[in-house]
Design a protein around this motif. Structure first.
Motif, mmCIF file in Angstrom:
data_model
loop_
_atom_site.group_PDB
_atom_site.id
_atom_site.type_symbol
_atom_site.label_atom_id
_atom_site.label_comp_id
_atom_site.label_asym_id
_atom_site.label_seq_id
_atom_site.Cartn_x
_atom_site.Cartn_y
_atom_site.Cartn_z
ATOM 1 N N ASN A 198 0.820 -1.230 0.000
ATOM 2 C CA ASN A 198 0.000 0.000 0.000
ATOM 3 C C ASN A 198 0.843 1.264 0.000
ATOM 4 N N GLU A 199 1.938 1.248 0.781
ATOM 5 C CA GLU A 199 2.786 2.456 0.843
ATOM 6 C C GLU A 199 3.421 2.734 -0.503
ATOM 7 N N SER B 110 0.896 4.393 -2.785
ATOM 8 C CA SER B 110 0.701 5.826 -2.482
ATOM 9 C C SER B 110 1.897 6.634 -2.942
ATOM 10 N N SER B 111 3.122 6.136 -2.664
ATOM 11 C CA SER B 111 4.275 6.979 -3.019
ATOM 12 C C SER B 111 4.471 7.013 -4.536
ATOM 13 N N VAL C 262 2.057 7.035 -6.793
ATOM 14 C CA VAL C 262 1.076 8.003 -7.314
ATOM 15 C C VAL C 262 1.572 9.431 -7.050
ATOM 16 N N LYS C 263 2.135 9.655 -5.850
ATOM 17 C CA LYS C 263 2.627 10.996 -5.488
ATOM 18 C C LYS C 263 3.794 11.400 -6.399
ATOM 19 N N LYS D 286 -7.244 -1.466 -5.503
ATOM 20 C CA LYS D 286 -6.571 -0.391 -4.745
ATOM 21 C C LYS D 286 -6.009 0.667 -5.683
ATOM 22 N N ALA E 293 -7.050 4.546 -5.877
ATOM 23 C CA ALA E 293 -6.045 5.595 -5.648
ATOM 24 C C ALA E 293 -6.074 6.656 -6.755
#
Ligand code: NAP
Length: 232
Positions: free
Chosen positions: A65-66, A69-70, A72-73, A119, A123
């Protein structure tokens, strides 16, 4: 055809994902291609540079999951919002049946083949809605539509089938499109990786089948992406 589009392709290191990345990159899109290792991500970047494709390889384990997120950022900061998500990464644990399957692989198959595409979609969906554009392509399988004596793999791909159908309905009235591609057998290393030995691979049988190529699947994806906006 895809000039100015930013595409995220999971599992772009080899097989179908690699062919999709090269085909869409060749059609003018900027591609973020993922691999599970740094070496794999660097190789993707090198192949893109050789073929003059815009974009790069990035390390991503889709079950983390992390990392989702990173990624996508980072992509947002470096390239902008993602227009097209290709949920391709997948594994074939239990492709030839549950017999002898290590139970720990059951959760991994569900995590990689089912939870991760959902997921990743979740996101990116808000940003696609904000941009008023987006396309999600899920690589399913005939194993998700028909009985192929492959209960675990079939269960994961049938989940992707109804995920795709329901998501398309949820997004009705928005400009975001959903495509599911359900290939039959494609000539990649997928079956070797899934069975792990020649004997089991042979038992799955090849006789008389002219397998699809990864490029055949990539061409189908390109068709769906470049069709007029009302074709969903
Ligand atoms: P493949 O050649 O074995 O490639 C699998 C890809 O998935 C690799 O890029 C791999 O990355 C990536 N991957 C595996 N586990 C991952 C994880 N935890 N996180 C991120 N990436 C991961 O398989 P393929 O034949 O191209 O299959 C691609 C998709 O098509 C899968 O969803 C598969 O179910 C589906 N499909 C295949 C066939 C077929 O006959 N081959 C038929 C129908 C559907 P690394 O290289 O970094 O490990």
């Amino acid at each position: 055809m895809l000039d100015g589009k930013l595409v995220l392709v999971t599992g772009a290191s080899r097989g179908i994902g690699k062919a999709i990345a090269l085909t869409l990159g060749g059609a003018g899109a900027t591609i973020i291609g993922t691999a599970t290792t740094e070496v794999g991500a660097d190789n993707i970047s090198k192949v893109f540079a050789d073929k003059k494709i815009s974009g790069k390889g990035i390390k991503l384990n889709v079950t983390n999951n992390e990392q989702i997120s990173s990624l996508v950022k980072i992509v947002n900061e470096d390239f902008g919002p993602i227009d097209i998500l290709i949920n391709n990464a997948g594994i074939g644990h239990g492709i030839d049946g549950l017999d002898g399957l290590d139970v720990s692989l059951i959760q991994e198959a569900i995590d990689i083949n089912v939870s991760s595409p959902i997921k990743l979609t979740a996101a990116l969906l808000d940003s696609m809605k904000e941009q008023a554009r987006g396309h999600i392509v899920n690589i399913g399988s005939v194993a998700g539509l028909h009985t192929l004596y492959s209960s675990l793999y079939g269960a994961t791909k049938s989940a992707i089938h109804l995920f795709s159908q329901n998501l398309r309905a949820e997004l009705h009235g928005t400009p975001i499109r959903v495509t599911e591609i359900c290939p039959g057998r494609v000539s990649t290393g997928f079956f070797q990786a899934a069975t792990g030995n020649e004997e089991r691979l042979k038992a799955l049988g090849h006789s008389g089948i002219k397998e699809l190529t990864p490029t055949d699947i990539a061409d189908a994806v390109l068709y769906a992406l470049s069709a007029p906006a009302h074709v969903n």
